[in-house]
Design an enzyme around this catalytic site. Structure first.
Site, PDB file in Angstrom:
ATOM      1  N   GLU A   1     -10.188  -6.060   7.629  1.00 48.49           N
ATOM      2  CA  GLU A   1     -10.201  -4.726   7.045  1.00 48.49           C
ATOM      3  C   GLU A   1     -10.961  -4.755   5.718  1.00 48.49           C
ATOM      4  O   GLU A   1     -10.386  -5.112   4.684  1.00 48.49           O
ATOM      5  CB  GLU A   1      -8.767  -4.236   6.801  1.00 48.49           C
ATOM      6  CG  GLU A   1      -7.921  -4.187   8.048  1.00 48.49           C
ATOM      7  CD  GLU A   1      -6.764  -3.206   7.914  1.00 48.49           C
ATOM      8  OE1 GLU A   1      -6.697  -2.281   8.732  1.00 48.49           O
ATOM      9  OE2 GLU A   1      -5.953  -3.349   6.988  1.00 48.49           O
TER      10      GLU A   1
ATOM     11  N   HIS B   1      -1.454  -7.031   4.163  1.00 46.45           N
ATOM     12  CA  HIS B   1      -2.311  -5.846   4.097  1.00 46.45           C
ATOM     13  C   HIS B   1      -2.889  -5.718   2.685  1.00 46.45           C
ATOM     14  O   HIS B   1      -2.220  -6.037   1.701  1.00 46.45           O
ATOM     15  CB  HIS B   1      -1.515  -4.590   4.465  1.00 46.45           C
ATOM     16  CG  HIS B   1      -2.395  -3.397   4.677  1.00 46.45           C
ATOM     17  ND1 HIS B   1      -2.869  -2.657   3.632  1.00 46.45           N
ATOM     18  CD2 HIS B   1      -2.902  -2.849   5.798  1.00 46.45           C
ATOM     19  CE1 HIS B   1      -3.650  -1.691   4.114  1.00 46.45           C
ATOM     20  NE2 HIS B   1      -3.678  -1.786   5.426  1.00 46.45           N
TER      21      HIS B   1
ATOM     22  N   SER C   1     -10.890   3.092   8.566  1.00 42.84           N
ATOM     23  CA  SER C   1     -11.449   4.366   9.019  1.00 42.84           C
ATOM     24  C   SER C   1     -11.915   4.340  10.478  1.00 42.84           C
ATOM     25  O   SER C   1     -12.881   5.004  10.838  1.00 42.84           O
ATOM     26  CB  SER C   1     -12.586   4.818   8.101  1.00 42.84           C
ATOM     27  OG  SER C   1     -12.096   5.007   6.777  1.00 42.84           O
TER      28      SER C   1
ATOM     29  N   GLY D   1      -5.049   3.273  10.642  1.00 41.09           N
ATOM     30  CA  GLY D   1      -4.187   3.956   9.677  1.00 41.09           C
ATOM     31  C   GLY D   1      -4.174   5.450   9.949  1.00 41.09           C
ATOM     32  O   GLY D   1      -3.427   5.957  10.786  1.00 41.09           O
ATOM     33  N   GLY D   2      -5.034   6.182   9.256  1.00 41.34           N
ATOM     34  CA  GLY D   2      -5.060   7.643   9.336  1.00 41.34           C
ATOM     35  C   GLY D   2      -5.034   8.202  10.754  1.00 41.34           C
ATOM     36  O   GLY D   2      -4.269   9.126  11.052  1.00 41.34           O
TER      37      GLY D   2
ATOM     38  N   GLU E   1      -3.207  -3.300   0.795  1.00 38.00           N
ATOM     39  CA  GLU E   1      -2.390  -2.499  -0.142  1.00 38.00           C
ATOM     40  C   GLU E   1      -1.264  -3.339  -0.725  1.00 38.00           C
ATOM     41  O   GLU E   1      -0.874  -3.156  -1.883  1.00 38.00           O
ATOM     42  CB  GLU E   1      -1.856  -1.254   0.595  1.00 38.00           C
ATOM     43  CG  GLU E   1      -2.976  -0.237   0.814  1.00 38.00           C
ATOM     44  CD  GLU E   1      -2.825   0.629   2.055  1.00 38.00           C
ATOM     45  OE1 GLU E   1      -1.728   0.702   2.634  1.00 38.00           O
ATOM     46  OE2 GLU E   1      -3.843   1.252   2.454  1.00 38.00           O
TER      47      GLU E   1
ATOM     48  N   GLY F   1      -9.167   4.058   4.549  1.00 35.52           N
ATOM     49  CA  GLY F   1      -8.782   5.398   4.119  1.00 35.52           C
ATOM     50  C   GLY F   1      -9.890   6.145   3.383  1.00 35.52           C
ATOM     51  O   GLY F   1      -9.647   7.174   2.766  1.00 35.52           O
TER      52      GLY F   1
ATOM     53  N   ASN G   1      -0.913   1.644  12.115  1.00 40.61           N
ATOM     54  CA  ASN G   1      -0.222   1.328  10.863  1.00 40.61           C
ATOM     55  C   ASN G   1       0.093   2.654  10.171  1.00 40.61           C
ATOM     56  O   ASN G   1      -0.789   3.261   9.566  1.00 40.61           O
ATOM     57  CB  ASN G   1      -1.144   0.452   9.991  1.00 40.61           C
ATOM     58  CG  ASN G   1      -0.584   0.202   8.607  1.00 40.61           C
ATOM     59  OD1 ASN G   1       0.589   0.486   8.335  1.00 40.61           O
ATOM     60  ND2 ASN G   1      -1.416  -0.317   7.719  1.00 40.61           N
ATOM     61  N   TRP G   2       1.343   3.063  10.283  1.00 45.10           N
ATOM     62  CA  TRP G   2       1.722   4.387   9.746  1.00 45.10           C
ATOM     63  C   TRP G   2       1.819   4.390   8.224  1.00 45.10           C
ATOM     64  O   TRP G   2       1.917   5.439   7.607  1.00 45.10           O
ATOM     65  CB  TRP G   2       3.063   4.836  10.328  1.00 45.10           C
ATOM     66  CG  TRP G   2       3.032   5.146  11.798  1.00 45.10           C
ATOM     67  CD1 TRP G   2       1.979   5.025  12.662  1.00 45.10           C
ATOM     68  CD2 TRP G   2       4.122   5.651  12.585  1.00 45.10           C
ATOM     69  NE1 TRP G   2       2.355   5.419  13.927  1.00 45.10           N
ATOM     70  CE2 TRP G   2       3.663   5.806  13.907  1.00 45.10           C
ATOM     71  CE3 TRP G   2       5.454   5.979  12.296  1.00 45.10           C
ATOM     72  CZ2 TRP G   2       4.479   6.281  14.936  1.00 45.10           C
ATOM     73  CZ3 TRP G   2       6.271   6.444  13.311  1.00 45.10           C
ATOM     74  CH2 TRP G   2       5.786   6.596  14.618  1.00 45.10           C
ATOM     75  N   LYS G   3       1.862   3.223   7.617  1.00 45.10           N
ATOM     76  CA  LYS G   3       2.053   3.114   6.158  1.00 45.10           C
ATOM     77  C   LYS G   3       3.319   3.875   5.749  1.00 45.10           C
ATOM     78  O   LYS G   3       4.266   3.910   6.525  1.00 45.10           O
ATOM     79  CB  LYS G   3       0.786   3.592   5.430  1.00 45.10           C
ATOM     80  CG  LYS G   3      -0.467   2.884   5.980  1.00 45.10           C
ATOM     81  CD  LYS G   3      -1.696   3.074   5.152  1.00 45.10           C
ATOM     82  CE  LYS G   3      -2.848   2.319   5.805  1.00 45.10           C
ATOM     83  NZ  LYS G   3      -4.075   2.376   5.022  1.00 45.10           N
TER      84      LYS G   3
HETATM   85  P1  PGA Z   1      -7.363   3.631   7.827  1.00 43.37           P
HETATM   86  O1  PGA Z   1      -6.346   2.451   7.478  1.00 43.37           O
HETATM   87  O2  PGA Z   1      -7.562   3.624   9.323  1.00 43.37           O
HETATM   88  O3  PGA Z   1      -6.681   4.888   7.346  1.00 43.37           O
HETATM   89  O4  PGA Z   1      -8.622   3.356   7.095  1.00 43.37           O
HETATM   90  C1  PGA Z   1      -6.404   1.216   8.142  1.00 43.37           C
HETATM   91  C2  PGA Z   1      -5.382   0.259   7.534  1.00 43.37           C
HETATM   92  O5  PGA Z   1      -5.198   0.267   6.311  1.00 43.37           O
HETATM   93  O6  PGA Z   1      -4.752  -0.524   8.271  1.00 43.37           O
END
Ligand code: PGA
Length: 256
Positions: A171, A99, A216, A237-238, A101, A177, A13-15
């Site tokens: 999640e 998600h 994470s 994500g990251g 966010e 993050g 997930n590149w956001k």
């Molecule tokens: P993260 O994000 O790996 O940076 O914690 C995961 C996500 O939000 O899908």
């Protein structure tokens, strides 16, 4: 292969990161390493604006493309929105929905997310439905209550047959993050409870639905998480923003 017969799925997930040219470069590197991968499902989810450039790099590849969101209508007067039909036309096969966010910054409700889940399945997009508790909810002991509500709301009207294309991502919001990961045991407990809930909704199909962990996840902690019986992959994500850790995560899954 994960436990049972579920194939691991690693989704990036590149956001809101990467322009079309940056995205194409990243996907080129990923594709060089993983284009022939068959034992693990691999998905990258760039922002809308980079989908076309990424799709151009992935023709004939086993690396699949997903979007990070969509609007639950095929077309019409919805300024600023993107439809499932448009995503299919850009070779997307997956779409991340609900998600945390989006729930937090864009006030997405379970019923709105549900409309998206239904519209995605109708358009042959595989929804990756995200659920997870906030820190205060975990501390109050209401984790499963919160998740059950998200599953009940998000999956209303989804039949067992429709659920064949469904993916769930657990999640914990406090792990996204932040560098804090749920311990494998904590994650497994929730994943098992999610699967039990899916079994009440979809019967035997529940054993085929992949439940990803997200928050994470990185090469250093992935192996133990993936060893858990109900963790079928990761939403990353990251660690998906550079090819090296992302490719490594897929290799860890393929060596299981
Ligand atoms: P993260 O994000 O790996 O940076 O914690 C995961 C996500 O939000 O899908």
């Amino acid at each position: 292969m994960s436990q049972n017969t579920r194939k691991y799925l690693i989704a990036g997930n590149w956001k809101m990161n990467n322009t079309p040219s940056e995205g194409a470069e990243l996907v080129r590197e990923i594709n060089l390493a993983l284009g022939q991968e068959t034992s693990v499902g691999v998905v990258v989810c760039p922002p809308f604006t980079a989908l076309e450039a990424c799709a151009g790099e992935l023709s004939g590849s086993n690396v699949q493309l997903g979007a990070q969101n969509m609007y639950p209508k095929s077309e019409g007067a919805y300024t600023g929105e993107v439809s499932p039909v448009m995503l299919r036309a850009l070779f997307c096969t997956f779409v991340i929905l609900g998600h945390s966010e989006r729930r937090e910054y864009f006030a997405e409700s379970d019923s709105f997310i549900n409309e998206k889940v239904l519209a995605a399945i109708e358009s042959n997009l595989k929804p990756i439905l995200c659920v997870g508790e906030r820190l205060e909810e975990r501390e109050a002991g209401t984790t499963m209550e919160v998740i059950k509500k998200q599953l009940d709301g998000g999956l209303a009207g989804v039949t067992a047959e429709m659920a064949e294309s469904l993916i769930i991502a657990y999640e914990p919001v406090w792990a996204i993050g932040t560098g804090k990961t749920a311990t494998p045991e904590m994650a497994q407990e929730v994943h098992a409870a999610i699967r039990a809930d899916l079994a009440t909704k979809f019967g035997e199909t529940a054993s085929k639905i992949r439940i990803l962990y997200g928050g994470s996840m990185k090469p250093a902690n992935a192996s133990e998480l993936l060893d858990q019986p109900d963790i079928d992959g990761g939403l990353i994500g990251g660690a998906s923003l550079q090819s090296k850790p992302f490719v490594e995560l897929v290799k860890i899954a393929s060596n299981k």
